[in-house]
Design a protein around this motif. Structure first.
Motif, PDB file in Angstrom:
ATOM      1  N   MET A 276       0.822  -1.203   0.000  1.00 42.53           N
ATOM      2  CA  MET A 276       0.000   0.000   0.000  1.00 42.53           C
ATOM      3  C   MET A 276       0.866   1.267   0.000  1.00 42.53           C
ATOM      4  N   GLU A 277       1.995   1.212   0.701  1.00 39.68           N
ATOM      5  CA  GLU A 277       2.891   2.360   0.720  1.00 39.68           C
ATOM      6  C   GLU A 277       3.597   2.524  -0.624  1.00 39.68           C
ATOM      7  N   LEU A 278       3.993   1.424  -1.245  1.00 45.33           N
ATOM      8  CA  LEU A 278       4.615   1.494  -2.571  1.00 45.33           C
ATOM      9  C   LEU A 278       3.638   2.067  -3.594  1.00 45.33           C
ATOM     10  N   ARG A 279       2.384   1.670  -3.466  1.00 42.54           N
ATOM     11  CA  ARG A 279       1.356   2.200  -4.367  1.00 42.54           C
ATOM     12  C   ARG A 279       1.155   3.692  -4.137  1.00 42.54           C
ATOM     13  N   ARG A 280       1.143   4.106  -2.869  1.00 38.79           N
ATOM     14  CA  ARG A 280       0.985   5.528  -2.554  1.00 38.79           C
ATOM     15  C   ARG A 280       2.139   6.352  -3.126  1.00 38.79           C
ATOM     16  N   LEU A 281       3.352   5.827  -3.014  1.00 41.12           N
ATOM     17  CA  LEU A 281       4.511   6.555  -3.515  1.00 41.12           C
ATOM     18  C   LEU A 281       4.404   6.808  -5.015  1.00 41.12           C
ATOM     19  N   ASN A 282       3.902   5.834  -5.755  1.00 44.43           N
ATOM     20  CA  ASN A 282       3.777   6.035  -7.199  1.00 44.43           C
ATOM     21  C   ASN A 282       2.641   6.983  -7.552  1.00 44.43           C
ATOM     22  N   ARG A 283       1.675   7.143  -6.645  1.00 45.88           N
ATOM     23  CA  ARG A 283       0.610   8.125  -6.858  1.00 45.88           C
ATOM     24  C   ARG A 283       1.072   9.534  -6.496  1.00 45.88           C
ATOM     25  N   GLU A 284       1.720   9.653  -5.348  1.00 44.51           N
ATOM     26  CA  GLU A 284       2.025  10.973  -4.803  1.00 44.51           C
ATOM     27  C   GLU A 284       3.445  11.448  -5.078  1.00 44.51           C
ATOM     28  N   HIS A 285       4.365  10.541  -5.316  1.00 40.16           N
ATOM     29  CA  HIS A 285       5.759  10.926  -5.533  1.00 40.16           C
ATOM     30  C   HIS A 285       6.365  10.205  -6.744  1.00 40.16           C
ATOM     31  N   PRO A 286       5.714  10.279  -7.905  1.00 40.27           N
ATOM     32  CA  PRO A 286       6.307   9.638  -9.081  1.00 40.27           C
ATOM     33  C   PRO A 286       7.583  10.333  -9.540  1.00 40.27           C
ATOM     34  N   ASP A 287       7.844  11.515  -8.976  1.00 38.40           N
ATOM     35  CA  ASP A 287       9.053  12.268  -9.312  1.00 38.40           C
ATOM     36  C   ASP A 287      10.140  12.114  -8.255  1.00 38.40           C
ATOM     37  N   ARG A 288      10.057  11.055  -7.434  1.00 42.42           N
ATOM     38  CA  ARG A 288      11.033  10.914  -6.348  1.00 42.42           C
ATOM     39  C   ARG A 288      12.454  10.675  -6.853  1.00 42.42           C
ATOM     40  N   ILE A 289      12.594  10.054  -8.021  1.00 42.53           N
ATOM     41  CA  ILE A 289      13.868  10.105  -8.731  1.00 42.53           C
ATOM     42  C   ILE A 289      13.708  11.189  -9.783  1.00 42.53           C
ATOM     43  N   PHE A 290      14.580  12.191  -9.730  1.00 35.20           N
ATOM     44  CA  PHE A 290      14.425  13.274 -10.692  1.00 35.20           C
ATOM     45  C   PHE A 290      15.643  13.324 -11.617  1.00 35.20           C
ATOM     46  N   PHE A 291      15.419  13.923 -12.762  1.00 35.45           N
ATOM     47  CA  PHE A 291      16.423  13.958 -13.813  1.00 35.45           C
ATOM     48  C   PHE A 291      16.732  15.399 -14.155  1.00 35.45           C
ATOM     49  N   LYS A 292      17.913  15.631 -14.707  1.00 34.05           N
ATOM     50  CA  LYS A 292      18.342  16.986 -15.033  1.00 34.05           C
ATOM     51  C   LYS A 292      18.964  17.032 -16.424  1.00 34.05           C
ATOM     52  N   SER A 293      18.986  18.220 -16.972  1.00 34.09           N
ATOM     53  CA  SER A 293      19.672  18.476 -18.230  1.00 34.09           C
ATOM     54  C   SER A 293      20.438  19.786 -18.113  1.00 34.09           C
ATOM     55  N   VAL A 294      21.604  19.816 -18.755  1.00 32.97           N
ATOM     56  CA  VAL A 294      22.405  21.033 -18.843  1.00 32.97           C
ATOM     57  C   VAL A 294      22.105  21.711 -20.171  1.00 32.97           C
ATOM     58  N   PHE A 295      21.855  23.017 -20.117  1.00 26.53           N
ATOM     59  CA  PHE A 295      21.642  23.834 -21.300  1.00 26.53           C
ATOM     60  C   PHE A 295      22.849  24.754 -21.461  1.00 26.53           C
ATOM     61  N   GLN A 296      23.322  24.903 -22.670  1.00 23.11           N
ATOM     62  CA  GLN A 296      24.534  25.691 -22.878  1.00 23.11           C
ATOM     63  C   GLN A 296      24.478  26.446 -24.194  1.00 23.11           C
ATOM     64  N   SER A 297      24.926  27.689 -24.146  1.00 25.71           N
ATOM     65  CA  SER A 297      25.111  28.499 -25.339  1.00 25.71           C
ATOM     66  C   SER A 297      26.330  29.377 -25.097  1.00 25.71           C
TER      67      SER A 297
END
Length: 564
Positions: free
Chosen positions: A200-221
């Motif tokens: 139930m907690e794993l299910r809640r995490l995917n509902r409320e915190h699907p962004d718990r692993i976050f990703f980044k990108s570098v922009f450059q000019s």
């Protein structure tokens, strides 16, 4: 006198100074309105599909802030049926603060080997049933289901093992069913992966915190660089978004727009980290307490299996419906139903099988393992240096003498990896659509580990997209071989491991994967069963003996045993 003159002029005509004042007033008013409209136009977010653009999320949202790929009515109906078919039993809510007293306790729980139906000795071809009774930390029987259990029958002395099917009776009891496939003594092993309360907690995490692993990108000019967060699940802010939705597949991906750079300036993609303090339920994920803990037997934990009796019908298993896809005997995987698994024990045998073939491998690091195994095993298969990032690739290996090419490329986002150039993030469906195919072409797919933290709909829609591309490929080149590796159980020692790579997430994906590709001319390598059945520890990247058996399954599909 002068006052009277001015008064008369006010009603007849404006003096020259007044006209000048009015002109400048109108000029500045027009200039102000023009600048305001231009500023508002810059601040608006628009969706342009010919290039990355700043966008705002529409109201068509899942889990409040996840923007998923839109579906046709037919696909939406299929998705609903898939989700319904894998519905997990509900668990009564826990009280706060959390106490483990009423949660599943593997130490109090037991399993019992049931007597053979009709009595007599256990023989090859019989089905062994094991009753599992779950109890809480106070020793009281559980009244509902939902626990995640794995079951294995194995004989360590002869390197034999098979995964069992666990049936949830929704009342705290479960049945594990095993096919008896070899003679001699065999031991039953039952493991509690997660109590139902943890699910139930794993299910809640995917509902409320699907962004718990976050990703980044570098922009450059030039000398200007900015880094922003990226995802399909980006929480609404005042920032605009860069829309990197793939034009061909429709697969969505977004980044917060940099303050001073355009969306076109994106350089790379990388794992940005993990959110902390997202649960108060860490007690449900304690190694040695309720996370991947063995359950003891209430009586004998094993049986003795005798040879099949004369005249006894041979009960065959189907890899998809009624039983396991295979089993180990003398540490060698043997398939049940379908393709016979051959043994490729020398580099020359593997080379002969791959002669003249192009092997395209797409997926995560568990598919990269296969590429690495082949390049390590075959001395004449030389890796060509593409100056690629070590984890993500792309990679290519060649054997010029025997005209063999093996290629690996990671799947498109999400990808929990080190820095990858943005231009190297390719979607599998696009790769398949750009492939000619044919009898010399082998496609190997493996997509699962990096999708665990997202709503399951995201995984379903990605698999549907890949399925459509597979159908198109097989339509224009029906003799192309397509092989799919499933996910596998892994080591879980804490909440962090469970919340990002739980076996429960993988099990849900496995069920979805089988259903989506059912009926197509594709072959599965059931890594889930191959890891459960083996005596080695369960790991995200299985150890070499298991990988060798997986490669034998793959090669058996490429070079099946000839009749006679």
């Amino acid at each position: 006198m002068k006052f009277q003159v001015c008064k008369r002029q006010a009603f007849t005509r404006l003096p020259k100074c007044a006209w000048i004042f009015l002109f400048f007033t109108l000029f500045f008013l027009v200039l102000f309105i023009t600048n305001t409209l231009e500023f508002q136009n810059k601040m608006k977010t628009i969706s342009i599909f010919s290039r990355p653009a700043a966008v705002t999320l529409s109201t068509d949202m899942h889990y409040d802030f996840c923007k998923l790929k839109p579906l046709s009515p037919k696909e939406a109906q299929e998705e609903d049926l898939l989700l319904e078919s894998i519905t997990w039993p509900e668990t009564p809510p826990l009280s706060f603060p959390l106490s483990l007293e009423k949660t599943s306790d593997p130490d109090h729980s037991t399993f019992t080997i049931l007597p053979k139906r009709g009595g007599g000795q256990w023989r090859i071809g019989d089905k062994l049933e094991v009753m599992i009774n779950m109890k809480d930390f106070q020793g009281r029987p559980k009244k509902f289901g939902g626990d995640v259990l794995l079951a294995r029958l194995h004989s360590p002395t002869i390197g034999a093992g098979v995964a069992g099917e666990v049936v949830d009776h929704l009342n705290g009891s479960y049945t594990a069913v095993f096919f008896l496939l070899w003679k001699g003594s065999a031991q039953v092993q039952v493991t509690l992966v997660h109590p139902s309360e943890a699910v139930m907690e794993l299910r809640r995490l995917n509902r409320e915190h699907p962004d718990r692993i976050f990703f980044k990108s570098v922009f450059q000019s030039g000398s200007v660089t900015e880094t922003t967060t990226c995802n399909i699940c980006l929480r609404p802010t005042q920032k605009s978004l860069c829309n990197y939705t793939d034009l061909h597949t429709g697969e969505p991906w977004f980044c917060y727009k940099p303050d001073n750079l355009s969306c076109d300036a994106r350089m790379n993609y990388f794992n940005g980290g993990y959110q902390q303090s997202i649960t108060t339920m860490e007690k449900l994920f304690k190694s040695g307490v309720n996370l991947k803990v063995s359950i003891r037997a209430s009586g004998p934990a094993g049986v003795t299996i005798f040879p099949r009796m004369k005249g006894q019908s041979e009960e065959k298993s189907s890899s998809e419906e009624s039983g396991p896809s295979g089993y180990y005997y003398q540490d060698v995987w043997r398939g049940l139903g379908g393709t016979k698994i051959r043994q490729f024990n020398t580099s020359s045998a593997i080379t002969q099988c791959l002669k003249g073939k192009v092997i395209h491998m797409y997926g995560d690091s568990t598919i990269r393992q296969w590429f690495e195994h082949l390049t390590a095993t075959l001395p004449d298969l030389k890796e060509f240096d593409l100056n690629s990032e070590k984890q993500a690739g792309p990679f290519m290996a060649l054997n010029f003498t025997h005209n063999i090419m093996v290629k690996y490329r990671c799947h498109g986002p999400p990808l929990r990896s080190t820095t990858v150039p943005a231009i190297e993030m390719h979607y599998i469906a696009n790769e398949l659509d750009n492939m000619v195919g044919g009898s010399k072409t082998v496609v190997v797919l493996g997509i699962w580990a990096h999708f665990a933290t997202f709503p399951l709909e995201f995984y379903i829609r990605r698999m549907m997209s890949i399925r459509r591309a597979v159908v198109r490929l097989l339509s224009r080149a029906p003799d192309t071989l397509v092989v799919i590796r499933t996910g596998n159980p892994k080591s879980l020692t804490c909440f962090l491991h469970s919340s990002t790579n739980s076996d429960w997430y993988t099990l849900q994906q496995l069920k979805v994967l089988k259903a989506i590709f059912k009926g197509l001319n594709v072959h599965l390598v059931n890594a889930w069963e191959m890891v459960i059945a083996h005596h080695l520890p369960q790991e995200l990247h299985p150890q070499p003996p298991i990988i060798k058996n997986m490669i034998n399954v793959l090669l058996s599909y490429i070079c099946p045993e000839k009749d006679g």
